[in-house]
Scaffold this active site. Sequence first.
Site, PDB file in Angstrom:
ATOM      1  N   ASP B  10      -7.696  -1.744  15.611  1.00 53.11           N
ATOM      2  CA  ASP B  10      -7.499  -2.124  14.215  1.00 53.11           C
ATOM      3  C   ASP B  10      -8.701  -2.993  13.838  1.00 53.11           C
ATOM      4  O   ASP B  10      -8.792  -4.137  14.266  1.00 53.11           O
ATOM      5  CB  ASP B  10      -6.179  -2.893  14.072  1.00 53.11           C
ATOM      6  CG  ASP B  10      -5.986  -3.475  12.672  1.00 53.11           C
ATOM      7  OD1 ASP B  10      -6.837  -3.222  11.793  1.00 53.11           O
ATOM      8  OD2 ASP B  10      -4.995  -4.189  12.461  1.00 53.11           O
ATOM      9  N   LYS B  83     -15.862  -6.080   6.203  1.00 53.22           N
ATOM     10  CA  LYS B  83     -15.200  -4.811   5.891  1.00 53.22           C
ATOM     11  C   LYS B  83     -15.266  -4.506   4.393  1.00 53.22           C
ATOM     12  O   LYS B  83     -15.272  -3.351   3.983  1.00 53.22           O
ATOM     13  CB  LYS B  83     -13.742  -4.898   6.338  1.00 53.22           C
ATOM     14  CG  LYS B  83     -12.978  -3.591   6.304  1.00 53.22           C
ATOM     15  CD  LYS B  83     -11.616  -3.781   6.954  1.00 53.22           C
ATOM     16  CE  LYS B  83     -10.776  -2.526   6.924  1.00 53.22           C
ATOM     17  NZ  LYS B  83      -9.481  -2.759   7.593  1.00 53.22           N
ATOM     18  N   GLU B 184      -4.281   2.972   8.133  1.00 56.70           N
ATOM     19  CA  GLU B 184      -3.541   1.830   8.656  1.00 56.70           C
ATOM     20  C   GLU B 184      -2.029   1.929   8.430  1.00 56.70           C
ATOM     21  O   GLU B 184      -1.260   1.754   9.382  1.00 56.70           O
ATOM     22  CB  GLU B 184      -4.124   0.533   8.083  1.00 56.70           C
ATOM     23  CG  GLU B 184      -5.444   0.201   8.762  1.00 56.70           C
ATOM     24  CD  GLU B 184      -6.370  -0.678   7.939  1.00 56.70           C
ATOM     25  OE1 GLU B 184      -5.918  -1.226   6.923  1.00 56.70           O
ATOM     26  OE2 GLU B 184      -7.541  -0.819   8.319  1.00 56.70           O
ATOM     27  N   ASP B 206       1.319  -2.233   2.975  1.00 59.40           N
ATOM     28  CA  ASP B 206       0.347  -2.860   3.874  1.00 59.40           C
ATOM     29  C   ASP B 206      -0.599  -3.758   3.078  1.00 59.40           C
ATOM     30  O   ASP B 206      -1.519  -3.284   2.418  1.00 59.40           O
ATOM     31  CB  ASP B 206      -0.427  -1.745   4.609  1.00 59.40           C
ATOM     32  CG  ASP B 206      -1.458  -2.299   5.589  1.00 59.40           C
ATOM     33  OD1 ASP B 206      -1.651  -3.527   5.643  1.00 59.40           O
ATOM     34  OD2 ASP B 206      -2.082  -1.482   6.292  1.00 59.40           O
TER      35      ASP B 206
END
Lengths: 233, 644
Positions: B10, B83, B184, B206
Site C-alpha cells: 500500500d 503521491k 485501494e 476509502d
Amino acid sequence: MSETGTQLKVLQTRPNQHKCWSCGDMRAEHFCGECGHVQPALPTDFFSFFGLPRRLELDEAKLEDAFYTLSRKLHPDMYSQASQREQLWSLEKTSQLNDAYRTLRDEIARTEYLLSLEGIQMEEQSKVATEQARALGVEKKQTVPPEFLEEAFELNMLLEEARMGEVDDDVREQLDATENSLTARLKGLRDELHKVWQRWDAGDVSATGAMVDVLNRRSYLRNLLRDVQEVLG
Amino acid sequence: MADERVVGIDLGTTNSLVAYMGTGPSLAHPGEPGKGVHIIPGEDGSNLVPSVVALQPDGQMLVGNAARGVLLTAPSRAVYSVKRLMGRGVDDVREELKIFPFHLAEDLMAGEVMRIKLGERTYTPPEISAQILRQLKRNAERYFGAPVKQAVITVPAYFNDAQRQATKDAGRIAGLEVLRLVNEPTAASLAYGLDKKQNGTIAVYDFGGGTFDISILRLKDGIFEVIATNGDTHLGGDDIDNLLVAVAAEDIAGDLKIDIRQSPEAVQRLRNAVIEAKIALSSVEQAHIEVDLPGGKLYQRTITREMFEQMVLPIVKRTLMPCKQALRDAELTPAEVDEVVLVGGSTRIPLVRRKVEELFGRKPHTELNPDEVVALGAAVQASILSGGTEETKDMLLLDVTPLSLGIEALGGVTAKIIHRNSTIPASATEHFTTGVEGQTSVAIHVLQGEREMAKDCRSLARFDLKGIPPMPAGLPRIEVRFLIDANGILHVSAREQRSNKQAEIDVQPSYGLTDEQVENMILDSFDNAEQDLNARQLIESRNEADTILTALQKGRKSEAWARLSFGEQRRIEDLENKLRIAVSGDDHNPIRRAIDELNEGTMKLAEMMMDAAVGSALRGKNMENTGVEDGPEAPHPIGKAEFQ
C-alpha cells in the site's frame, strides 16, 4: 483485411472446431477442454463469443453465469505466472469477454450491436453528432418523431423559461408531471422493443427497421427526460 | 517458483505498508493463528512506514520515521505526500504548491516531467516513491531473509492512466516487477471478504491521507465485481491538516502579529501539532495545541470537537457527492447496499462515520484497522496472482476503469470510446481516415474524463499514426485498437486495413516518463541499491565481528581459557586471525563465514565459562549469544549487550 476475414469465417462456420495449441484437443475455443490452456483471441462477434445465436431475447441470468465461469478461466489473474504469450491471449480474451458481456447484458446496447452487425450504425454517430452540435453551439439536425412535435415545442419553451428564471411551484409541478409521463412512455417503448425482438428472433429480417424507429424515439425521449431532470436538479 | 514471494504494497500518501499472505501457519499473524495474511514490520518494529523521503547532506536517502525527523530540522531536504504529484503536470499542481511545501526544480522545461528539489538534487515523483518502495522491499527482504522481486501495489481507484503509469514506473525504478496495480477500496474488500464469505452488495468508503474513493461491489461466490467507482484524487486528511494550519496561522498573525509562513520549520511544527490535535479529537472532546514560534513566543489554543467538526464539515461533505454518483452509476439506492466498509485513516474521525452512516442508513464496518486493510488486501491479491491458497483459490477480482476514455473529435469535442465503470480489461476499436490527398500521418489525441470538451478532460497522450501509404483523401482505413489492461493502463495499436500495414505509433505521454527515462532511473538506483545493501551488510557484519572479538579478548583472561588444551587454544587463535583478516576486507560474505566458524570453534569455551559462572550446564551456547539469554541477570562476562 483478407486474413481477418478468413478467420472470422472459420469461427462462424465451425465455432467449436479449434485445435488447442498446447495439447491438440479439437474442442478448444476460449480455453482447452482437455488441458485448460487459454487459446489465442480471434476476431469474433459478441454473440459467437458466448456461443449464442444472433437473437435478442436472451436469458440474462444464464449470460451472467457464463460471464463468471469464463472470467474464472480467462482472467489475467490466472496467468500472472504463465508465459508472455499466454498472458497476452488471456488479456485479449478477457477484454473480448468483458466487451461482449457489457454489450449483451444491456437491452439497448444489445439491440444497437445487432443492428451494427446488420450494417446499421446508429448509436455512436448520433451521439458524437449530438455532442459536437452542443459543443459548437449549433442546432443538431434531429428528426423529431411527428407525434412529439407539438409537445416537444411546448416542453422546450417551459424548460427555457425554467432555465432563465426560478423554478416556481407551478413550473415544478408541470415538470414533475412531464417527468412521470416521459418515464411511463419510455417503459411503453421498452415493451414495444421486446415485441420487435420477437419478430427478429422468429426470422423477420425487416424487423431491423422497426428497431431503428423504436430506438430513435427512445433516444429522443431520453434526451427530453435528461433535460427535465437537469432543470429539476 | 515456490520461493518467489509476491508481496502486497500500500503506497499511501501519508503511510506505506508491505504485507504478505503465507500458505502455512508458520507465517501466520501472531494473535490470528492460521490466517496467514499479515503486515511485515520495519526495522523499528512499526507496521507503518511514513511516506516521507529525505536527502542527507552526505547523499544518503532516509525514508520513513528517520526522514520525518528531517522534516522538522531541515524542511528543504525532506518531502512528504509526494503521491499527490504522481503523474501530474506542473499546471495541475499550481493550487497544491500554494499549500504544500513542495519545491520544484527551477530549470523545468515546458512539457517535462516535474522534478522536486531535495537539498541540492532534483527527483521526479516516481523516483521519490521508488525510495519508499525500496524501503518496503528491504523490510520484506530482511523479514524473509530472501530477495523480493515481485509486488502488487495499490492505487486510488480514481487514479487516471498517468497516475497509474507513474506508480508502475516507481515500482520498476525500485527494482520491483509490478504484477498488478489494484485499486485501494477493492483491495480492502478482499481483506474483508476473507473474513466473511458471503454474497451481497458492499460499498467501500476509502478516505485516506490524500485521496478519496468510493467503490460499490457485488460479491458472488468469491467473485468481487466492482459495479461503480468514483472519487477525488486530491481530497484527504492532508486537506484537513492544511485547513487547520491555515486557521491557526491566521490566528497567530492576528493575535501575536507573527507571520509563521516565513519559517518553514515553525510551519512544520504547527502542522505536527494540529495533526496531533486532529487525531486526539477522534477519541476525546477537546485537544490542546501548543507551538513554539520564532522569536520565543508560544502559541496556545484549545480546540473542541464541536469547533473541529464545524471547520472540517465542508471537506467531509465533498466526499458525499462521489458516493451519490457511484450509487447512481450502479443504479442502486443507499438502502440496497448490504454492507458499508470504512478504509483509510481519515475514517477514524467521528464526523466522517456519522455522515457515512447517515448516507447509507447503516452502521459501517470498522473491524479491520483502516490503516492496514488495504495492504492486507494487496497481499491477498498477491496470493491470488501466485496461484492462490486454499483460502484464495476461488477469489477473483473484476475491477472497472474509473474514467471514460475518449478521443478528440471535430470541434474539440470528446468522443467517448470506453465508458467509465466498464469492467477491465476493456477495449474499443475506432477507424480513422485521412483528409488530404497523399496524407501519410494522422494525429490522434487520447483523453480521459467525463467532460464534453476535450480541453476539460485529462490529456493522456497524442499519437501520430505514421507510415500510411499515400492514397486519395478518405480512402485509407486505419483501425486503432485501444485496450485498457487489468491495471487500468491504456495500450494502443493501429493498422492500416487496406494495405494491412501495421501503422507506426509515436506516443507522447502528456505527463509521463518515457521508457528510456525509466530505464535510466532503474540503472541509477540499481547501482545505488546494490551498494546500499552491500554497505549495510558490511557494516552489520563488522559490528558483529567486533562484538565477538571483544568478547574473545575477555574470554582469554578467564579461567576457562586456561583449562583448554594447547591445540584448542591454537585453533581458536587461527579462527580469530582469519576473522581479523576478513574484517579488513570490504566483502561481508567472508566476514560472515569467519564469524560462524569462530562461533562454532568457541562453543566449548563459552560453555565452560557459562558453567563456571552459573554452576549449571547450559547447552547450545556459543560465543555470540552467551549472556543475552537471561537479560540483566545473565552472569556471563561475555555479553553481547555490553557492546550495544
